[in-house]
Design a protein around this motif. Structure first.
Motif, short mmCIF file in Angstrom:
data_model
loop_
_atom_site.label_atom_id
_atom_site.label_comp_id
_atom_site.label_asym_id
_atom_site.label_seq_id
_atom_site.Cartn_x
_atom_site.Cartn_y
_atom_site.Cartn_z
N UNK A 10 0.84 -1.20 0.00
CA UNK A 10 0.00 0.00 0.00
C UNK A 10 0.87 1.25 0.00
N UNK A 11 1.89 1.27 0.83
CA UNK A 11 2.80 2.43 0.87
C UNK A 11 3.48 2.65 -0.48
N UNK A 12 3.88 1.57 -1.15
CA UNK A 12 4.52 1.69 -2.46
C UNK A 12 3.54 2.26 -3.49
N UNK A 13 2.29 1.81 -3.45
CA UNK A 13 1.28 2.33 -4.38
C UNK A 13 0.97 3.79 -4.10
N UNK A 14 0.90 4.16 -2.84
CA UNK A 14 0.65 5.56 -2.50
C UNK A 14 1.77 6.46 -3.03
N UNK A 15 2.99 6.00 -2.94
CA UNK A 15 4.13 6.80 -3.38
C UNK A 15 4.10 7.07 -4.88
N UNK A 16 3.46 6.21 -5.66
CA UNK A 16 3.40 6.35 -7.12
C UNK A 16 2.36 7.38 -7.57
N UNK A 17 1.43 7.74 -6.71
CA UNK A 17 0.35 8.64 -7.11
C UNK A 17 0.91 10.04 -7.34
N UNK A 18 0.73 10.56 -8.54
CA UNK A 18 1.32 11.84 -8.93
C UNK A 18 0.48 13.03 -8.48
N UNK A 19 -0.83 12.95 -8.64
CA UNK A 19 -1.69 14.10 -8.35
C UNK A 19 -2.30 13.96 -6.97
N UNK A 20 -2.00 14.93 -6.10
CA UNK A 20 -2.46 14.88 -4.71
C UNK A 20 -3.22 16.14 -4.31
N UNK A 21 -3.73 16.87 -5.31
CA UNK A 21 -4.51 18.06 -5.02
C UNK A 21 -3.72 19.35 -5.00
N UNK A 22 -2.40 19.27 -5.16
CA UNK A 22 -1.60 20.50 -5.16
C UNK A 22 -1.60 21.18 -6.53
N UNK A 23 -1.73 20.39 -7.59
CA UNK A 23 -1.80 20.98 -8.94
C UNK A 23 -2.65 20.08 -9.82
N UNK A 103 -19.46 -10.37 -0.98
CA UNK A 103 -18.25 -9.70 -1.45
C UNK A 103 -18.03 -8.35 -0.80
N UNK A 104 -16.87 -7.82 -1.02
CA UNK A 104 -16.49 -6.52 -0.49
C UNK A 104 -15.30 -6.02 -1.28
N UNK A 105 -14.89 -4.80 -1.00
CA UNK A 105 -13.68 -4.27 -1.62
C UNK A 105 -12.92 -3.49 -0.56
N UNK A 106 -11.68 -3.18 -0.87
CA UNK A 106 -10.82 -2.51 0.09
C UNK A 106 -10.20 -1.27 -0.55
N UNK A 107 -10.33 -0.15 0.11
CA UNK A 107 -9.67 1.08 -0.32
C UNK A 107 -8.48 1.30 0.61
N UNK A 108 -7.36 1.61 0.03
CA UNK A 108 -6.16 1.81 0.84
C UNK A 108 -6.30 2.98 1.81
N UNK A 109 -7.24 3.89 1.54
CA UNK A 109 -7.41 5.07 2.39
C UNK A 109 -8.61 4.94 3.33
#
Length: 133
Positions: A10-23, A103-109
């Protein structure tokens, strides 16, 4: 809302996210006055208490309407690149017309999600058994 367990994946996937609301990305359309851009929402998502009156309804076969949820205690989830989502407290949901789906799903956040569907048959039978076919 209990946060999910954070794993190395999860931490590795979070680090790949480019857009975080700053631009905003180049392809994003600028919002007009009074509008919001989903690209301005943060990542991880913001959970904002929202006191607006939220009512969820569904039409029945006889064209009447049932209220599935009614609240002034929702939480608005604002997440980069996604439309706002309103989470409704279970205490404000009318489960009489709903059945839980497998069934269910999981969001990392946000954690684990469960899914529900309309259940007219049980209401029509007007009984209290657990037959939710």
């Amino acid at each position: 809302m209990k946060p999910p367990t954070v794993t190395e994946a999860i931490l590795a996937n979070r680090a790949k996210w480019k857009y975080r609301g700053q631009q905003r990305p180049e392809f994003a359309v600028d919002p007009r006055e009074g509008q919001e851009s989903v690209w301005d929402y943060p990542r991880p998502p913001a959970m904002v208490p929202d006191a607006r009156h939220v009512v969820v309804t569904a039409p029945t076969e006889d064209e009447s309407v049932v209220i599935l949820a009614d609240t002034v205690k929702s939480v608005k989830i604002c997440e980069t690149a996604g439309p706002p989502v309103f989470y409704i407290p279970p205490s404000d949901v009318n489960f009489e017309f709903l059945k839980e789906l497998p069934g269910s799903s999981m969001c990392e956040w946000k954690g684990q999600a469960r899914y529900w569907a309309l259940n007219w048959k049980k209401k029509k039978k007007n009984d209290d058994d657990d037959d939710d076919d």
